[in-house]
Enzyme design. Structure first.
Site, PDB file in Angstrom:
ATOM      1  N   ARG A  40      -8.711 -10.380   9.993  1.00  0.00           N
ATOM      2  CA  ARG A  40      -7.731 -11.070  10.840  1.00  0.00           C
ATOM      3  C   ARG A  40      -8.393 -12.107  11.754  1.00  0.00           C
ATOM      4  NH1 ARG A  40      -3.701  -6.000  12.382  1.00  0.00           N
ATOM      5  NH2 ARG A  40      -2.393  -6.167  10.538  1.00  0.00           N
ATOM      6  N   LYS A  77       7.197   8.102   0.613  1.00  0.00           N
ATOM      7  CA  LYS A  77       8.564   8.511   0.920  1.00  0.00           C
ATOM      8  C   LYS A  77       9.607   7.455   0.590  1.00  0.00           C
ATOM      9  CE  LYS A  77       7.415  11.679   4.707  1.00  0.00           C
ATOM     10  NZ  LYS A  77       7.648  11.984   6.140  1.00  0.00           N
ATOM     11  N   GLY A 105      -0.896  -2.272   4.014  1.00  0.00           N
ATOM     12  CA  GLY A 105      -2.288  -1.852   4.131  1.00  0.00           C
ATOM     13  C   GLY A 105      -2.879  -1.232   2.883  1.00  0.00           C
ATOM     14  N   GLY A 163       4.327  -4.253   8.757  1.00  0.00           N
ATOM     15  CA  GLY A 163       5.727  -4.060   9.120  1.00  0.00           C
ATOM     16  C   GLY A 163       6.564  -5.304   8.934  1.00  0.00           C
TER      17      GLY A 163
END
Length: 397
Positions: free
Chosen positions: A41, A198, A351, A374
């Site tokens: 980053r 999930k 990620g 996100g």
């Protein structure tokens, strides 16, 4: 999406002598001793900073780091390690400025790093008084932090409302272009890979994509829930039986459009979750009650690889198996290699996905690797990110 771009301001000669405030994403991992363990980053943020410096701007850069408590600065919250690493990469000393909200002294050609923005009271809740103070520090605000674009905070949204000029840096602009190419005007067939442990965390994404894509590949624990929905047994594998109805709804929505959610025809199983567990390839119809499904099988991998190689656009979020264990990495590697070999435009984010890309060395073969976790997921859900919304609004005058 129409936003003002910092590169266009530079090209038009409107940056020289101006005070430029850059919101970067420098939230990098550190070890217990405070040493940076991965600096992607930081490296990704430098082109925007150098663009501003070469144009003769007085440059201020800030970012969040970790999860500090607002109003309570602690040494471990400091951006000092970031400044050191960025200075090494840029070949210059970079001063770190604390308590900067009420004023910063920075000259054209100079670069300062403004201390962790999330220490400022009101940052997370986008306090208007704070936003107006920060806006007074600059002539041009640049958002180059896609990783925080899904949050309406002081340095990602509020300052953009009140700064004289608000624009997108090269990283953020590249994300906008890649997302538009993949989702707004995709070359068909459009195939999405959505994998993870999930269904519940990705259900809204699956539903949103079921209206758009020509193929929806599911993997990991999500695939196990879809296998249940297809009437298959999954032993003691990770799944969410209470969401079988939702999985069926996604399958039906795809089917109604003449599209499909491929269900695995074979799987790789083990009796326990461990790197040294014995891996057994089985037909999807032969999973025993004490089996754990930890990867897709070679036949399924071959079917999916063929689909990916024939795609026009690929969106990838999540590995399809427990790729951290080599015995259960075959499916994810096959997917990765197929994406690398495909002529499709591909965009990947998340990620674990980035870890898989790094493991198989295919970063040069993916069309665009998203820097946001996100934020990337919320775009896939069809949401308009706050940072995009405010920059678009400011571009309209």
């Amino acid at each position: 999406m129409n936003v003002l771009r910092f590169s266009d301001l530079v090209a038009a000669g409107k940056v020289s002598g101006q005070r430029v405030f850059i919101r970067a994403d420098l939230n990098v991992p550190q070890d217990d001793a405070g040493h940076i363990t991965e600096d992607t980053r930081i490296r990704a943020s430098i082109p925007c900073i150098e663009l501003a410096l070469k144009a003769g701007a007085a440059v201020m850069v800030t970012s969040h780091l970790g999860r500090p408590t607002e109003g309570e600065f602690k040494p471990e919250d400091s951006l000092a390690p970031i400044a050191r690493r960025m200075g090494e990469l840029m070949g210059r000393e970079i001063a770190v400025v604390a308590d900067w909200v009420d004023g910063v002294t920075v000259a054209p050609g100079q670069l300062v790093l403004l201390e962790n923005c999330r220490v400022n009271k009101g940052e997370k809740k986008n306090n208007e008084e704070l936003a107006r103070k920060m806006a007074k520090l600059c002539d041009i605000y640049v958002n180059d932090a896609f990783g925080t674009a899904h949050r309406a905070e002081g340095t990602t949204y509020g300052i953009a409302q009140f700064a004289p000029i608000a624009c997108a840096g090269p990283l953020l602009a590249a994300e906008i272009d890649a997302i538009s190419k993949a989702l707004a005007q995709p070359k068909r067939p459009l195939v999405a890979i959505v994998a993870g442990s999930k269904v519940s965390t990705k259900l809204t994404i699956l539903k949103a994509l079921s209206d758009k894509v020509d193929g929806l590949i599911v993997g990991g624990g999500i695939a196990n829930t879809f296998m249940l929905a297809a009437g298959l047994k999954i032993g003691k594998s990770l799944a969410e039986p209470d969401l079988v109805g939702e999985a069926k709804a996604v399958i039906d929505a795809m089917s109604a459009r003449g599209a499909a959610v491929p269900i695995p025809v074979d799987v790789v199983t083990a009796k326990r979750f461990a790197a040294d567990a014995e891996a057994t390839v089985k037909a999807a119809t032969e999973v025993a009650d004490d089996d754990l499904i930890l990867d897709i099988g070679p036949k399924t991998a071959a079917i999916l690889a063929a689909q990916l190689k024939a795609a026009g656009t690929i969106v990838w979020n999540g590995p399809v198996g427990v790729f951290e264990f080599d015995a259960f990495a075959g499916g994810t590697e096959a997917i990765a290699r197929a994406i690398a070999e495909s002529s499709a435009f591909s965009i990947a984010g998340g990620g674990d996905t980035l870890a898989a890309i790094a493991k198989y060395g295919i970063d040069k073969d993916v069309g665009y690797i998203s820097t946001g976790g996100g934020a990337f997921l919320e775009v896939l859900e069809g949401k308009t990110l706050p940072a995009f919304e405010i920059l678009s609004r400011r571009a309209q005058g």
